[in-house]
Structure formats: C-alpha cells, structure tokens
Enzyme design. Structure first.
Site, short mmCIF file in Angstrom:
data_model
loop_
_atom_site.label_atom_id
_atom_site.label_comp_id
_atom_site.label_asym_id
_atom_site.label_seq_id
_atom_site.Cartn_x
_atom_site.Cartn_y
_atom_site.Cartn_z
CD GLU A 44 19.78 3.67 -10.05
OE1 GLU A 44 19.93 4.44 -9.08
OE2 GLU A 44 18.78 3.71 -10.80
NE ARG A 48 15.88 4.36 -17.24
CZ ARG A 48 15.76 5.63 -16.89
NH1 ARG A 48 15.98 6.58 -17.78
NH2 ARG A 48 15.39 5.95 -15.68
CB THR A 72 15.15 1.34 -14.96
OG1 THR A 72 15.95 2.52 -14.92
CG2 THR A 72 13.87 1.69 -15.71
CE LYS A 132 15.04 6.72 -9.08
NZ LYS A 132 15.92 6.08 -10.04
C1 3PG Z 1 16.96 7.55 -13.15
O1 3PG Z 1 16.72 6.53 -13.76
O2 3PG Z 1 17.16 7.53 -11.93
C2 3PG Z 1 16.94 8.83 -13.86
O3 3PG Z 1 16.56 8.67 -15.17
C3 3PG Z 1 18.18 9.64 -13.83
O4 3PG Z 1 17.74 10.91 -14.09
P1 3PG Z 1 18.68 12.03 -14.72
O5 3PG Z 1 19.12 11.53 -16.06
O6 3PG Z 1 17.82 13.27 -14.82
O7 3PG Z 1 19.84 12.23 -13.79
#
Ligand code: 3PG
Length: 216
Positions: A44, A48, A72, A132
């Site tokens: 994924e 960002r 995101t 999610k």
């Molecule tokens: C996401 O976008 O799903 C999370 O920011 C991932 O979270 P993590 O960096 O704590 O694994």
C-alpha cells in the site's frame, strides 16, 4: 487493475500489507523487488508524498503480478489519480461515503477506516465487508477489534497503525482480522537508505511470524 477476488485471496493467504511512504520514485522498482524477495506481492503506497502515483505506476509496470494499492486516499480526485496510475485497491484512513461510492463507481476495491460501530454500519450500508481499523494501537488494539466483531460477524478488519513484530500476532490470531498493515517491514528510513536486503529480511520474518500462528 486486478480482480478483487484475487486481491482478497492474497490478503487472506499472506495476512500482511506493507504500508509504504516513498519519497524517491526511483526506488520503486527496487522496493517492489525487495518485498517480493521477502515473499509478499502486495503493498500500500500512501498518498503522503508527491510521488505516490508515480511509485504505484512504476511498481506495477516492473512487477505486474504485484497488488499495489493507494493509501491515505482522502478525496475522489486522489482515487482517480491512483486508478490512473494502476492502483489495485484504495485505502482511506477514515470513512467517507463519497470516496467509497466513487471507488465502487470506477470498480476499484476500497477499504475505508472504521473504528466505531457507527462507521462500520455506514460501511455495511454501502455493501462493504472489509474495513481498515486505524490507528489500531491508539484505538484499543486487538481487544477493541474483538469486541467490535461480536455485533458485526460478517466484517473483516485490516488493523494498521502501531503494529510491528512485537504485537503482530495479537492481531493476526483473531479470525476477524483479514490482514494487518504496517510500515515496520519497509520503514521510511530503510527505504531512504535503500536497505533492500533488510526490507526483504523483515518481510520474511513477519511472514514467518504470521505463518507460525496459522499452523498452530
Ligand atoms: C497507515 O497509513 O496505515 C499507517 O500510518 C501505518 O502505520 P504504522 O507506521 O504505525 O505502521
């Protein structure tokens, strides 16, 4: 875009989704190779960074067998950008009915973030059965997911946020958890350092941890 059925089969089988934040699109191909070397053909790529769409496109072009999703995703125009880049699925941090409906309209799998019963009910009303659960650790972790699964037996969760090798099994041992997401296999720091062997090794270790649960 690959079929949703084969996407969900891959998620059920491997139970892991590496969440990727990429800042240098030239790393896309090496990153895809590192994940595949580690045993995972799914990722994924989060919207960002400005190069997310380019990274998705390059990963898909170099490794067409891989499932590459966009994470995101906050708006319908980002859905369009992701789909144009070749994204196989869309992940949102929260629930937005317009984003979900738009994904359904263009025919791409969508996994919105839902952490409350009301959000899950909104997802169900749009015909979804996988959500999610983000940010997982901050919203009570595996205990909250277990409690939510009681009134929603048909819902599968993909918890993400604050998951790593230390707590991975707490989540993957729950039958209602389809897969877990996390950046711990391919952190921003490892990607920037081009530490492909380490990313492959972490991916392999995470898979081994998940498989050891599955075989118990
Ligand atoms: C996401 O976008 O799903 C999370 O920011 C991932 O979270 P993590 O960096 O704590 O694994």
């Amino acid at each position: 875009m690959k079929s949703n059925d084969s996407l969900y089969s891959t998620l059920i089988d491997k139970k892991l989704v590496p969440v990727i934040k990429i800042t240098d699109p030239n790393s896309s191909e090496n990153l895809a190779d590192a994940l595949i070397t580690g045993g995972l053909s799914v990722a994924e790529v989060t919207f960002r960074t400005d190069c997310a769409a380019e990274a998705i496109s390059r990963m898909k072009n170099s490794r067409p067998g891989m499932f590459v999703g966009a994470g995101t995703v906050l708006t319908t125009s980002q859905v369009d950008e992701a789909v144009a880049a070749g994204a196989d699925f869309i992940v949102s941090p929260g629930f937005d009915a317009d984003v979900v409906r738009h994904c359904q309209k263009v025919g791409v799998a969508v996994v919105p973030g839902c952490v409350t019963p009301s959000e899950i009910m909104a997802a169900i009303s749009l015909g979804l059965s996988t959500v999610k659960f983000f940010p997982a650790a901050a919203f009570g972790g595996a205990a909250t997911i277990k409690a939510l699964s009681a009134p929603f037996p048909g819902i599968s969760f993909i918890p993400t946020g604050g998951i790593d090798m230390r707590n991975l099994r707490e989540y993957t041992s729950l039958p209602c958890v389809l897969a877990v997401g996390g950046s711990f296999m391919a952190t921003e720091k490892l990607i920037s350092a081009k530490a492909w062997d380490e990313i492959a090794a972490r991916t392999r270790s995470a898979l081994a941890a998940v498989c050891s649960i599955a075989s118990v």
